[in-house]
Design a protein around this motif. Structure first.
Motif, PDB file in Angstrom:
ATOM      1  N   THR A  71       0.841  -1.201   0.000  1.00 17.02           N
ATOM      2  CA  THR A  71       0.000   0.000   0.000  1.00 17.02           C
ATOM      3  C   THR A  71       0.870   1.243   0.000  1.00 17.02           C
ATOM      4  OG1 THR A  71      -1.744  -1.168   1.188  1.00 17.02           O
ATOM      5  CG2 THR A  71      -1.816   1.231   1.248  1.00 17.02           C
ATOM      6  N   GLY A  72       1.932   1.234   0.788  1.00 15.50           N
ATOM      7  CA  GLY A  72       2.858   2.363   0.821  1.00 15.50           C
ATOM      8  C   GLY A  72       3.523   2.597  -0.513  1.00 15.50           C
ATOM      9  N   GLN A  74       2.344   1.630  -3.530  1.00 16.49           N
ATOM     10  CA  GLN A  74       1.342   2.042  -4.510  1.00 16.49           C
ATOM     11  C   GLN A  74       0.921   3.496  -4.337  1.00 16.49           C
ATOM     12  OE1 GLN A  74      -1.758  -0.852  -4.073  1.00 16.49           O
ATOM     13  NE2 GLN A  74      -0.684  -2.392  -5.292  1.00 16.49           N
ATOM     14  N   THR A  75       0.842   3.949  -3.090  1.00 17.29           N
ATOM     15  CA  THR A  75       0.423   5.336  -2.840  1.00 17.29           C
ATOM     16  C   THR A  75       1.613   6.285  -2.738  1.00 17.29           C
ATOM     17  OG1 THR A  75       0.390   4.958  -0.448  1.00 17.29           O
ATOM     18  CG2 THR A  75      -1.683   4.632  -1.662  1.00 17.29           C
ATOM     19  N   LYS A  76       2.815   5.738  -2.957  1.00 14.74           N
ATOM     20  CA  LYS A  76       4.057   6.523  -2.888  1.00 14.74           C
ATOM     21  C   LYS A  76       4.181   7.250  -1.552  1.00 14.74           C
ATOM     22  CE  LYS A  76       4.363   6.844  -7.794  1.00 14.74           C
ATOM     23  NZ  LYS A  76       3.955   7.507  -8.962  1.00 14.74           N
ATOM     24  N   THR A  77       3.891   6.498  -0.498  1.00 15.64           N
ATOM     25  CA  THR A  77       3.977   7.008   0.868  1.00 15.64           C
ATOM     26  C   THR A  77       5.315   6.586   1.454  1.00 15.64           C
ATOM     27  OG1 THR A  77       1.600   6.668   1.066  1.00 15.64           O
ATOM     28  CG2 THR A  77       2.804   7.025   3.103  1.00 15.64           C
ATOM     29  N   SER A  81       5.469   5.963   7.398  1.00 19.14           N
ATOM     30  CA  SER A  81       4.051   6.325   7.496  1.00 19.14           C
ATOM     31  C   SER A  81       3.159   5.146   7.139  1.00 19.14           C
ATOM     32  CB  SER A  81       3.736   7.503   6.574  1.00 19.14           C
ATOM     33  OG  SER A  81       4.406   8.648   7.008  1.00 19.14           O
ATOM     34  N   ALA A  82       3.539   4.416   6.109  1.00 20.07           N
ATOM     35  CA  ALA A  82       2.725   3.273   5.697  1.00 20.07           C
ATOM     36  C   ALA A  82       2.658   2.229   6.802  1.00 20.07           C
ATOM     37  CB  ALA A  82       3.295   2.657   4.424  1.00 20.07           C
ATOM     38  N   ASP A  86      -0.858   1.778   8.997  1.00 19.08           N
ATOM     39  CA  ASP A  86      -1.436   0.486   8.649  1.00 19.08           C
ATOM     40  C   ASP A  86      -0.760  -0.539   9.552  1.00 19.08           C
ATOM     41  OD1 ASP A  86      -3.006  -1.315   7.369  1.00 19.08           O
ATOM     42  OD2 ASP A  86      -1.968  -1.228   5.452  1.00 19.08           O
TER      43      ASP A  86
END
Length: 136
Positions: A71-72, A74-77, A81-82, A86
């Motif tokens: 998820t991190g 894919q969202t370029k986080t 933070s990811a 999460d």
């Protein structure tokens, strides 16, 4: 999980099955949500099998960790933070407590009875006060 134990032993299993379904449905709106359903099944089917429970929790947390990282990405986080927001993968931290449990009930006193009722909300209040004190 007490309802599942009663389901194993009781003749009126349909009532406890309905109760379990209602509790599972209600868990969608409570803390943990869907992520706790596999944990419930791991503990239920791994009853009195700490090795099986440990492997199940490890595998489930590994899958959640991979999900958080993906998820991190894919969202370029930022990875920090990811993994922080999460954070269901941190359920792996229960494993040492599972390994330490000896199957016996602990000491019964006022302190042991109410410790978590006081400490859990108090630590949340302290963290929020610190957060608002340092971040304006």
């Amino acid at each position: 999980m007490w309802s599942l134990e009663l389901f194993r032993e009781n003749k009126h299993k349909i009532y406890y099955l309905i109760l379990a379904i209602v509790l599972l449905a209600a868990s969608l709106i409570f803390e943990g949500g869907v992520y706790l359903w596999p944990v419930l099944l791991i503990f239920y089917f791994g009853y009195h099998k700490p090795t099986a429970q440990s492997i199940g929790i490890f595998v489930w947390c590994l899958l959640l960790f991979i999900k958080a990282v993906m998820t991190g990405i894919q969202t370029k986080t930022v990875l920090y933070s990811a993994l922080t927001f999460d954070s269901e993968w941190m359920m792996i931290s229960v494993l040492p407590f599972i390994w330490l449990y000896n199957g016996q009930r602990g000491k019964k006193s006022w302190i042991t009875k109410y410790f978590f009722y006081i400490i859990y909300p108090a630590h949340l209040w302290i963290l929020m006060i610190l957060r608002y004190s340092f971040i304006k």
